[in-house]
Design an enzyme around this catalytic site. Sequence first.
Site, PDB file in Angstrom:
ATOM      1  N   ASP A 120     -37.639  21.024  -9.147  1.00 17.89           N
ATOM      2  CA  ASP A 120     -37.420  22.463  -8.966  1.00 17.89           C
ATOM      3  C   ASP A 120     -38.638  23.175  -9.537  1.00 17.89           C
ATOM      4  O   ASP A 120     -38.933  23.019 -10.723  1.00 17.89           O
ATOM      5  CB  ASP A 120     -36.146  22.909  -9.688  1.00 17.89           C
ATOM      6  CG  ASP A 120     -35.737  24.332  -9.339  1.00 17.89           C
ATOM      7  OD1 ASP A 120     -36.607  25.216  -9.389  1.00 17.89           O
ATOM      8  OD2 ASP A 120     -34.561  24.562  -9.023  1.00 17.89           O
TER       9      ASP A 120
ATOM     10  N   GLU B  39     -25.132  24.296  13.574  1.00 17.97           N
ATOM     11  CA  GLU B  39     -23.829  23.961  13.007  1.00 17.97           C
ATOM     12  C   GLU B  39     -22.747  24.697  13.785  1.00 17.97           C
ATOM     13  O   GLU B  39     -22.745  25.925  13.818  1.00 17.97           O
ATOM     14  CB  GLU B  39     -23.781  24.367  11.539  1.00 17.97           C
ATOM     15  CG  GLU B  39     -22.563  23.875  10.796  1.00 17.97           C
ATOM     16  CD  GLU B  39     -22.604  24.189   9.303  1.00 17.97           C
ATOM     17  OE1 GLU B  39     -21.526  24.404   8.730  1.00 17.97           O
ATOM     18  OE2 GLU B  39     -23.701  24.243   8.720  1.00 17.97           O
TER      19      GLU B  39
ATOM     20  N   GLY C 187     -17.428  22.638   0.073  1.00 18.36           N
ATOM     21  CA  GLY C 187     -17.004  23.781  -0.731  1.00 18.36           C
ATOM     22  C   GLY C 187     -15.498  23.873  -0.842  1.00 18.36           C
ATOM     23  O   GLY C 187     -14.759  23.039  -0.308  1.00 18.36           O
TER      24      GLY C 187
ATOM     25  N   HIS D 241     -18.557  20.852   7.106  1.00 13.48           N
ATOM     26  CA  HIS D 241     -18.745  21.876   6.074  1.00 13.48           C
ATOM     27  C   HIS D 241     -17.497  21.981   5.178  1.00 13.48           C
ATOM     28  O   HIS D 241     -16.935  23.055   4.970  1.00 13.48           O
ATOM     29  CB  HIS D 241     -19.038  23.235   6.722  1.00 13.48           C
ATOM     30  CG  HIS D 241     -19.890  24.119   5.859  1.00 13.48           C
ATOM     31  ND1 HIS D 241     -20.930  24.878   6.363  1.00 13.48           N
ATOM     32  CD2 HIS D 241     -19.866  24.372   4.534  1.00 13.48           C
ATOM     33  CE1 HIS D 241     -21.495  25.556   5.384  1.00 13.48           C
ATOM     34  NE2 HIS D 241     -20.869  25.263   4.265  1.00 13.48           N
TER      35      HIS D 241
ATOM     36  N   ASP E  53     -23.104  17.511   5.313  1.00  8.86           N
ATOM     37  CA  ASP E  53     -21.964  18.430   5.391  1.00  8.86           C
ATOM     38  C   ASP E  53     -22.378  19.727   6.080  1.00  8.86           C
ATOM     39  O   ASP E  53     -21.536  20.529   6.448  1.00  8.86           O
ATOM     40  CB  ASP E  53     -21.413  18.726   3.994  1.00  8.86           C
ATOM     41  CG  ASP E  53     -20.095  19.476   4.043  1.00  8.86           C
ATOM     42  OD1 ASP E  53     -19.182  19.021   4.762  1.00  8.86           O
ATOM     43  OD2 ASP E  53     -19.974  20.530   3.378  1.00  8.86           O
TER      44      ASP E  53
ATOM     45  N   ARG F 248     -27.811  23.892   3.002  1.00 10.80           N
ATOM     46  CA  ARG F 248     -27.870  24.591   4.286  1.00 10.80           C
ATOM     47  C   ARG F 248     -28.660  23.727   5.264  1.00 10.80           C
ATOM     48  O   ARG F 248     -29.675  23.130   4.913  1.00 10.80           O
ATOM     49  CB  ARG F 248     -28.546  25.967   4.145  1.00 10.80           C
ATOM     50  CG  ARG F 248     -27.732  26.990   3.345  1.00 10.80           C
ATOM     51  CD  ARG F 248     -26.473  27.415   4.091  1.00 10.80           C
ATOM     52  NE  ARG F 248     -25.752  28.482   3.405  1.00 10.80           N
ATOM     53  CZ  ARG F 248     -24.806  28.297   2.504  1.00 10.80           C
ATOM     54  NH1 ARG F 248     -24.466  27.053   2.163  1.00 10.80           N
ATOM     55  NH2 ARG F 248     -24.198  29.326   1.945  1.00 10.80           N
TER      56      ARG F 248
END
Length: 339
Positions: free
Chosen positions: A189, A278, A300, A297, A273, A250
């Site tokens: 990161d 999509e 979550g 998806h 996922d 994403r």
Amino acid sequence: MIVPPDQVESARPRAQFVMRRGLVTQLFAPEQFAALGALLDFGDRPVTQSLDDPRLRTVHTLITGWGCPWIGPEELARMPALRAIHHAAGTVKEHLDPEVWHRGIRVTTAAAANAIPVAEYTLAMILLEGKGVAAAAAAHRQDPAGDLTPQFERIGNHRRRIGVLGASKIGRRVIALLRGFDVDVAVSDPYLPDDDPIREHARVVELDELFASSDIVSIHAPLLPETVGLVSRRLLGLMPDGATLINTARGPIVDHAALVDEIRAERLRAVLDVTDPEPLPAGHVLLESPSVIVTPHIAGALGNELRRLGESVVGEAQRAARGEDAMHAVSLGELAAMA
């Protein structure tokens, strides 16, 4: 002095749920709804997906969720009494204009609560991929009596090298969950400060090293203009043969054309996922390949996990009523970098 019921009612700030119909009962258990009702007056039409109702001129608090329309200057002008927005989901950048913060409105999110099931999904997929479960199941289905030992000599999670792309809320939780396993964790990161405590639990490496040295790379970066296509053909090409890419962030972060080529070459595996587009069209190679797991998806919050988001909102509403700082406030500076 005994306060008449009508005066007690008027003492509570006016509130409104703005989300898909049916979602409120999924998010809030009866006791949670009662706790909110003790703090806020939701009136006789508590749920809407429209911000055109003239009664919203007196609304003090919005509780938003999936299906909430855009809230910009025009909508805010219709809600001059608005002081707080508690979002019962993750990102708020898809429905809140910066003008919300310019007007001093308190904004909170349940992103931390939504991070929990995503991290759990990721952990499960890391362990299953490390153990070679999907590949072994497919091979066993083709030859139930065959000896799979030579084919799966390299499986297992002992000292498996895991790379985490993005020290986001979810990325950090994945790293925390992996502490209970005998794996080597690295993170990449560009915004990690030198004194970040995550450095005690994961090696901090550059992007190239993350992909070149990891058996499994899990993506937890936000979708920003600079992260579209971040996982490029070059980075995928750095991954070791047989490595797995996991994406719960994403779809557009990954160059899907490059990933398809790697899958067709039977060099990499993937757990997706999220995809781009999509959903994927029927017959797409990523749906048909035995080297890829595509889920719709679902990482979550879903099902009973939604109640965790409701609990987060109730806590924020209670803190606001007591005049306390929010636990999960969203600042204007954080808005652009949200997932």
